[in-house]
Design a protein around this motif. Structure first.
Motif, mmCIF file in Angstrom:
data_model
loop_
_atom_site.group_PDB
_atom_site.id
_atom_site.type_symbol
_atom_site.label_atom_id
_atom_site.label_comp_id
_atom_site.label_asym_id
_atom_site.label_seq_id
_atom_site.Cartn_x
_atom_site.Cartn_y
_atom_site.Cartn_z
ATOM 1 N N LEU A 5 2.697 5.514 5.978
ATOM 2 C CA LEU A 5 2.289 4.170 6.373
ATOM 3 C C LEU A 5 0.807 3.913 6.110
ATOM 4 N N LEU A 6 -0.017 4.958 6.215
ATOM 5 C CA LEU A 6 -1.470 4.771 6.189
ATOM 6 C C LEU A 6 -2.147 5.210 4.900
ATOM 7 N N LEU A 7 -1.517 6.077 4.139
ATOM 8 C CA LEU A 7 -2.166 6.571 2.919
ATOM 9 C C LEU A 7 -1.625 5.819 1.715
ATOM 10 N N ILE A 8 -2.536 5.297 0.909
ATOM 11 C CA ILE A 8 -2.180 4.590 -0.309
ATOM 12 C C ILE A 8 -2.299 5.566 -1.466
ATOM 13 N N GLU A 9 -1.256 5.637 -2.293
ATOM 14 C CA GLU A 9 -1.304 6.538 -3.436
ATOM 15 C C GLU A 9 -2.494 6.193 -4.318
ATOM 16 N N GLN A 10 -3.158 7.206 -4.790
ATOM 17 C CA GLN A 10 -4.415 6.989 -5.513
ATOM 18 C C GLN A 10 -4.253 6.090 -6.739
ATOM 19 N N ASP A 11 -3.134 6.231 -7.459
ATOM 20 C CA ASP A 11 -2.957 5.389 -8.631
ATOM 21 C C ASP A 11 -2.743 3.940 -8.261
ATOM 22 N N LYS A 12 -2.081 3.702 -7.072
ATOM 23 C CA LYS A 12 -1.906 2.336 -6.618
ATOM 24 C C LYS A 12 -3.228 1.749 -6.138
ATOM 25 N N ALA A 13 -4.013 2.593 -5.465
ATOM 26 C CA ALA A 13 -5.287 2.112 -4.939
ATOM 27 C C ALA A 13 -6.215 1.715 -6.075
#
Length: 378
Positions: free
Chosen positions: A368-376
């Motif tokens: 819920l809280l961590l955004i995948e680095q490629d998406k970010a």
């Protein structure tokens, strides 16, 4: 950003969220249920999570251990403890847990108290409670009292506003929110308040106020509240409904707040607040920006009406707030007795009726809280 581009961005953002605007500028919220209202808030919440990604990537793993798996909870052994947030670790745990809320968090203003409610049976977090200074103007509350001339500020500052209240998974599925709401009215909350603020002068007027905490106010997150309605301790009403707000606010445009500030600053208009501005700084910034974009300030009337509640901590609230009584007559609501009431009235019956909480895994918090680095990066 150019005026026309920002103006179009505002209108597009409202349209994407499902709002409708009449020719005279009146804003109409989408006709949706509570889940739909959560969706409207989601953009602002996700913005907050995205802004904290660097910190979360570094620190979330060490705080996941404070969240329970469903199979780590034995309902009969749940043993709540009230912990005032004072250490860095406690502040960080509060920070992580608060990001799970559907509504974005602000640091609060004025007097502030934060609490963790922990389960001593497994050292896991049950939920959060945060209090802050109340708004000096709050129509639903102010209609109750005829304040003595010149004393409204003094008396209102003997109340507080509930800024955050709720349980985290999987305790939320066991009606842990009811526990946190009961705890807000406990003797122990008043005692922490007295200990922290007795003898302390107000920052604006340097006045020493009586260290009394006589009432709490709050608003529901999404319209009518299932959390606060019918909340009683035996025959005592804990949360008393005072009606609904008028539906004004800034949450539906919070994604654009940084752009509003940049726009005004580029025009030589300061958006920096000082002490005493409180939550109105965002409001005033948005009003000024909308005006200079040729848009009506009524766009801040989102129409999402929230239910208002009063927690009476004294039996003679009207008489005290109107100056007819000089001393508050406190209710006696010990934490331990409120916990016992919650356990028998809500926790154990709920645990018998509902099964899903047992399957909850704390790793879902990371998703819920961590955004995948490629998406970010996109």
């Amino acid at each position: 950003m150019e005026v026309e581009a920002l103006r179009e961005l505002v209108l597009d953002r409202l349209k994407e969220a499902g709002f409708l605007m009449s020719e005279d500028g009146t804003l109409y919220p989408p006709s949706v249920d509570k889940e739909g209202l959560r969706e409207i808030h989601r953009a602002a919440s996700q913005l907050e999570i995205a802004a904290r990604q660097d910190w979360l990537q570094r620190h979330l793993p060490e705080y996941l251990s404070f969240f329970a798996n469903g199979d780590e909870i034995v309902p009969e052994r749940v043993d709540p403890a009230l912990v005032e947030v004072t250490t860095e670790q406690q502040h960080n745990l509060f920070r992580v847990a608060r990001l799970l809320w559907s509504i974005p968090f602000s640091k609060g203003y004025g007097r502030r108290l934060r609490f963790l409610i922990m389960d001593r049976a497994n050292n896991k977090l049950i939920g959060l409670l945060a209090l802050q200074s109340p708004p000096l103007s709050f129509p639903a509350r102010d209609r109750l009292f005829r304040y003595p001339p010149g004393r409204k500020t003094e008396l209102i500052n003997q109340t507080m506003d509930i800024q955050t209240l709720g349980a985290v998974p999987p305790y939320d599925r066991l009606l842990g929110g009811k526990l946190i709401a009961l705890v807000a009215a406990s003797n122990e909350i008043r005692q922490v308040y007295r200990h922290k603020y007795a003898g302390r002068a107000t920052e604006m007027e340097q006045r020493i106020l009586p260290p009394h905490l006589v009432a709490l106010t709050t608003t529901s997150a999404f319209g009518r509240s299932s959390l606060y309605n019918r909340l009683r301790y035996y025959g005592t009403v804990i949360a008393e409904s005072l009606g609904y707000t008028e539906g004004y606010g800034t949450f539906h445009l919070m994604e654009l707040y940084p752009l509003f500030r940049e726009f005004l600053e580029n025009q030589g208009i300061s958006t920096r607040g000082g002490f005493g501005t409180g939550p109105r700084r965002k409001w005033q910034t948005m009003v000024r920006a909308l005006d200079r974009l040729g848009l009506p300030s009524d766009l801040l009337r989102h129409g999402v009406k929230r239910e208002v509640f009063l927690f009476r901590l004294i039996d003679n609230l009207e008489a005290y707030m109107e100056g007819r009584d000089t001393e508050p007559v406190y209710r006696n609501l010990p934490f331990s007795e409120l916990v016992a009431w919650w356990r028998e009235r809500w926790l154990l019956p709920r645990a018998e009726r509902v099964d899903g909480w047992r399957e909850w895994r704390k790793e879902e918090i990371a998703s819920l809280l961590l955004i995948e680095q490629d998406k970010a990066a996109t």
